[in-house]
Design a protein around this motif. Structure first.
Motif, mmCIF file in Angstrom:
data_model
loop_
_atom_site.group_PDB
_atom_site.id
_atom_site.type_symbol
_atom_site.label_atom_id
_atom_site.label_comp_id
_atom_site.label_asym_id
_atom_site.label_seq_id
_atom_site.Cartn_x
_atom_site.Cartn_y
_atom_site.Cartn_z
ATOM 1 N N PHE A 2 -26.289 -8.330 -5.124
ATOM 2 C CA PHE A 2 -27.219 -7.268 -4.809
ATOM 3 C C PHE A 2 -28.302 -7.179 -5.875
ATOM 4 N N ARG A 8 -28.688 1.266 -6.659
ATOM 5 C CA ARG A 8 -27.265 1.126 -6.341
ATOM 6 C C ARG A 8 -26.624 2.496 -6.145
ATOM 7 N N MET A 11 -27.337 3.173 -2.596
ATOM 8 C CA MET A 11 -26.607 2.243 -1.741
ATOM 9 C C MET A 11 -25.149 2.635 -1.605
ATOM 10 N N PHE A 12 -24.549 3.149 -2.700
ATOM 11 C CA PHE A 12 -23.137 3.450 -2.679
ATOM 12 C C PHE A 12 -22.851 4.941 -2.538
ATOM 13 N N GLU A 258 -19.724 -9.225 -10.421
ATOM 14 C CA GLU A 258 -19.637 -8.758 -9.040
ATOM 15 C C GLU A 258 -18.687 -9.625 -8.212
ATOM 16 N N LYS A 267 -19.971 -6.699 -1.309
ATOM 17 C CA LYS A 267 -20.203 -5.267 -1.113
ATOM 18 C C LYS A 267 -18.884 -4.508 -1.091
ATOM 19 N N THR A 268 -17.865 -5.080 -0.466
ATOM 20 C CA THR A 268 -16.545 -4.444 -0.440
ATOM 21 C C THR A 268 -15.999 -4.302 -1.857
#
Length: 524
Positions: A2, A8, A11-12, A258, A267-268
């Protein structure tokens, strides 16, 4: 992966409401309404109290309101509303001379944890503190400020610990640590383990809610509740200020940047990392500079102890390249020598090097997660190493050790966890050169419980001593390391337990290892 140009936090899902909750819990924002505590069923201070990251004029305090820390939703049995929490800091244990008092707001967004940052205290002094929510009063904690920046204190006394898998044994080490004469404690990671707790070396039957792997926020909160249900851990937190960081198991075994160990969707994995970091913050005495921003947290930082010592706390997980040669052990991994491979990341590496130049401390202490010195597993002419620690990032290690020398670090001492074993060894400028100079010292501390009872010497220990001439001491028991530092020498006492699978083990000092001022390397 990302792009960092994208928010972020957005995003989260860490939006403005959560940011406000964070600030209310640190005391940075003053709430306008009273937020009086509702009637609570049971003691809200079951998880104890703590302090951390001491400075010469203050400290951060911590508690979390949780009358039922094993509530399956992870909310600790608290109502879904903000609650005002009052705190007092005093010069005496009976609170007759209160030095500071104030209040913060515990919010559901942070599981009703609070992190007030207290300032205006006198340097190099012991204080006592407590919290109140409604009519409930917390246990009393003790903390201590550090010496003033220009002072040169006579000595520093601290302990460091790591790796406390609940399922592997009792936290007896903390019973003994809480009774030591210390100024502070450093915890180097693996405060908890992410794996489910079902079968265990304690012989205790656990509730099925603890049997699953920790992957979401509610489950991480439950895991912290389980670990903090241990009275010895709570007592050690209440006895001294702690300087804390994380290693891998607070999130997932051997994660790198990451990249998940199990190669799950990035992403998970970052969603899991965000949950893990938030739960860590909710259960640790960390300042608002360590507030998680989704899956990111600023954990590397420097804490001076007058002009005697600087604690430079590293983050060797968040910015690293993936492990070389598929992770594990290798005898022929050329990738680990790649000059572009980094364990620290460019920004943190530059920060460490700059700190070497600017520090006026006699002792430069690096708080490090996985062993920096080479761990050769082959006593013959070959070299077999694990690629997760610094052995997998050789150029980065050599560069850091070289910079310490060229930038005038007087005494470089690295304190490390992770390995579940005790080592004392010399740090070499280049381990491929048998004539390489010794440039520093490293003390690797064993686990509090991880690995079970252990033994004084093992076959692996004999192999390590034969294969690594820079290793001067090995031990495979559980415990912690007690350190005394003065202007002339550093002394590490390896404090070990006879067992951890049964409670109430006695403790003893297995060895005391010295570093003399101005002489790099360890002396038995």
């Amino acid at each position: 992966m990302f792009a960092h140009s994208v928010s972020r936090r957005k995003m989260f899902g860490f939006g403005g409401a959560t940011a406000a909750a964070l600030m209310l819990g640190t005391g940075a924002w003053e709430a306008q309404s009273a937020f009086a505590a509702p009637p609570l069923k049971g003691d809200p201070f079951t998880l104890g109290v703590a302090s951390g990251d001491p400075t010469s004029d203050g400290v951060v305090l911590w508690t979390r309101l949780a009358p039922d820390p094993f509530a399956e939703d992870g909310l600790g049995g608290m109502p879904a509303k903000p609650v005002r929490v009052h705190y007092e800091v005093a010069l005496d244990e009976r609170f007759r001379r209160v030095a500071r008092r104030g209040s913060v707001v515990a919010t559901p967004a942070l599981a009703h944890s609070v992190h007030p940052e207290v300032r205006g205290l006198a340097p190099d002094r012991t204080y006592w503190f407590r919290f109140r929510a409604g009519t409930a009063v917390s246990p009393v904690g003790r903390t201590r400020t550090t010496p003033a920046p220009g002072d040169s204190p006579r000595e520093l006394k601290f302990a460091f610990a790591s790796c406390q898998a609940w399922q592997d044994g009792y936290f007896t080490a903390y019973d003994h640590m809480a009774r030591e004469d210390l100024d502070l404690v450093v915890h180097l990671g693996d405060y908890l383990y992410e794996s489910g707790v079902k079968t265990n070396k304690r012989g205790v039957t656990t509730d099925p809610k603890f049997h699953t792997e920790t992957v979401d926020l509610a489950r991480y909160r439950l895991q912290y509740g389980l670990y903090k249900s241990e009275a010895p851990l709570r007592e050690a937190h209440a006895a001294f200020p702690w300087i804390m960081t994380f290693d891998d198991h607070e999130v997932e075994n051997n994660w790198a940047g990451e990249t998940s160990e199990n190669d799950e969707d990035p992403k998970t994995f970052l969603l899991r990392r965000a949950a893990a970091f938030q739960a860590l913050y909710e259960h640790a005495p960390l300042r608002r500079t360590q507030l998680p921003n989704g899956p990111d947290v600023q954990m590397y930082r420097r804490l001076p102890y007058g002009r005697l010592a600087d604690f430079t706390m590293l983050d060797t997980r968040q910015y690293r390249d993936d492990q070389a040669c598929g992770d594990g052990s290798s005898a022929d991994c050329a990738e680990r020598f790649d000059a572009d491979r980094s364990l620290l990341g460019a920004r943190q590496r530059a920060w460490v090097h700059t700190g070497f130049s600017r520090s006026q401390a006699r002792w430069q202490i690096l708080g490090n997660q996985a062993p920096m010195g080479q761990t050769d597993q082959d006593p013959g002419p070959g070299t077999t190493v694990w690629t997760d620690p610094w052995d997998g990032y050789v150029a980065e290690r050599n560069r850091l050790l070289a910079e310490a020398g060229t930038r005038g670090v007087r005494n470089l001492v690295v304190i490390t966890g992770d390995r579940h074993q005790n080592y004392a060894w010399d740090l070499k400028r280049d381990y491929t050169d048998p004539e390489s100079a010794t440039v520093g010292s490293e003390f690797v501390g064993t686990s509090v419980t991880s690995g079970g009872d252990g033994a004084d010497m093992t076959a692996q220990g004999e192999t390590f001593l034969a294969a690594n001439p820079h290793m001067k001491f090995f031990n495979n028991q559980r415990g912690y390391v007690r350190v005394t530092v003065d202007r002339e020498r550093w002394t590490s006492d390896f404090r070990v337990l006879s067992h951890v699978t049964k409670p109430d083990a006695p403790i003893s000092t297995r060895a005391s290892v010295v570093v003399e001022d101005g002489t790099p390397g360890v002396q038995i």
